[in-house]
Write a protein that holds these residues in place. Structure first.
Motif, mmCIF file in Angstrom:
data_model
loop_
_atom_site.group_PDB
_atom_site.id
_atom_site.type_symbol
_atom_site.label_atom_id
_atom_site.label_comp_id
_atom_site.label_asym_id
_atom_site.label_seq_id
_atom_site.Cartn_x
_atom_site.Cartn_y
_atom_site.Cartn_z
ATOM 1 N N ALA A 64 50.722 31.224 33.821
ATOM 2 C CA ALA A 64 49.770 31.710 34.823
ATOM 3 C C ALA A 64 49.198 33.064 34.419
ATOM 4 C CB ALA A 64 50.463 31.811 36.183
ATOM 5 N N ARG A 121 54.974 25.902 40.481
ATOM 6 C CA ARG A 121 53.604 26.349 40.234
ATOM 7 C C ARG A 121 53.521 27.824 40.611
ATOM 8 N NH1 ARG A 121 50.868 23.637 36.899
ATOM 9 N NH2 ARG A 121 48.902 24.320 37.824
ATOM 10 N N THR A 130 46.637 29.848 38.084
ATOM 11 C CA THR A 130 47.882 29.147 38.396
ATOM 12 C C THR A 130 48.403 28.432 37.159
ATOM 13 O OG1 THR A 130 47.179 28.816 40.687
ATOM 14 C CG2 THR A 130 48.946 27.394 39.890
ATOM 15 N N THR A 143 42.505 35.519 39.151
ATOM 16 C CA THR A 143 43.692 34.783 39.592
ATOM 17 C C THR A 143 43.744 33.435 38.882
ATOM 18 O OG1 THR A 143 43.550 35.828 41.774
ATOM 19 C CG2 THR A 143 44.897 33.836 41.604
ATOM 20 N N ASP A 156 51.934 33.827 44.543
ATOM 21 C CA ASP A 156 52.411 32.606 45.194
ATOM 22 C C ASP A 156 53.288 31.818 44.217
ATOM 23 O OD1 ASP A 156 52.396 30.711 47.476
ATOM 24 O OD2 ASP A 156 51.452 29.380 46.020
ATOM 25 N N ARG A 157 54.316 31.192 44.778
ATOM 26 C CA ARG A 157 55.153 30.265 44.009
ATOM 27 C C ARG A 157 55.388 29.047 44.876
ATOM 28 N NH1 ARG A 157 59.791 27.878 42.947
ATOM 29 N NH2 ARG A 157 60.694 27.873 40.844
ATOM 30 N N ARG A 175 47.870 37.112 39.879
ATOM 31 C CA ARG A 175 46.640 37.901 39.871
ATOM 32 C C ARG A 175 46.804 39.045 38.873
ATOM 33 N NH1 ARG A 175 45.430 38.977 45.323
ATOM 34 N NH2 ARG A 175 47.039 40.575 45.304
ATOM 35 N N THR A 224 51.158 31.297 40.923
ATOM 36 C CA THR A 224 49.816 31.851 40.991
ATOM 37 C C THR A 224 49.917 33.351 40.747
ATOM 38 O OG1 THR A 224 49.085 30.173 42.565
ATOM 39 C CG2 THR A 224 47.767 32.179 42.419
#
Length: 221
Positions: free
Chosen positions: A208, A185, A201, A199, A176-177, A189, A187
């Motif tokens: 991250a 931000r 952030t 995971t 995720d961005r 894994r 995220t």
């Protein structure tokens, strides 16, 4: 430049800068009108690395290149630079556009880390390498000997752990961005085969990944 900012700079560097406009630029984010800090950040990043490398070389004469590199990598990260920027009070003097300010860029590790490097670059241009070195040693004081042993970066530690256990190397994936361009931000894994995953952030992909590696190490050790 505002009077409070000039007084703050004089306090931080020990005297009023001869070229205050250069330091105003070092405090200016790209969201604000006028020249921003990016060129000074580029310079300051290299100056910080050189000053820190020499300092470590002097302070740890018995350590190998690998151990010195581990220490260097921790001491010059964006997160560490942001911590120093907060400690010297840089946040109060950042020049941000309204939207960036509203989005919380003033407390972003990315922004504060960049500003810290830009300030080092500006001071290097004014005071030379000796002046920059004195400043770096003063504001980083206490961090150099925080770890008696050379700290292991979480990503390197996880890589070594998987190799020692005969496992596949860790795989990092951005899942995720979010956030605006100036305060993103990420995220991430990290997975070690079918054994485990974690995971985390951060304000950058590297941040991250580092946090995710640390989290996974906590689980498997």
């Amino acid at each position: 430049m505002t009077t409070p900012a000039q007084a703050w700079l004089a306090k931080v560097f020990g005297r009023a800068p001869e070229s205050p406009g250069r330091f105003e630029r070092a405090l200016t984010h790209s969201s604000h009108e006028g020249p921003d800090y990016e060129r000074l950040e580029f310079l300051g990043d290299r100056v910080l690395g050189l000053c820190m490398a020499q300092w470590l070389f002097e302070e740890f004469p018995d350590e190998s290149e690998g151990e010195l590199s581990k220490r260097l990598n921790v001491l010059v990260t964006g997160a560490t630079c942001a911590e120093v920027a907060r400690e010297i009070g840089a946040q109060a003097h950042l020049r941000l556009g309204k939207q960036a300010r509203d989005d919380g860029a003033g407390d972003s590790d990315n922004v504060l880390g960049d500003v810290m490097e830009a300030l080092i670059g500006a001071w290097y241009l004014e005071a030379g390498l000796a002046g920059a070195d004195e400043f770096v040693r003063r504001v980083w004081d206490g961090r150099l000997h925080a770890d008696l042993r050379a700290p292991q970066h979480p990503k390197s530690a996880l890589q070594e752990w998987t190799a020692a256990k005969g496992r596949k190397p860790p795989v990092y994936e951005i899942i995720d961005r979010s956030g605006p361009q100036h305060a993103p931000r990420f995220t991430v894994r990290v997975t070690v085969g079918r054994l485990a995953n974690a995971t985390a952030t951060g304000a950058s992909k590297q941040e991250a990944e580092t946090a995710a590696a640390a989290a996974l190490l906590d689980r498997v050790r």
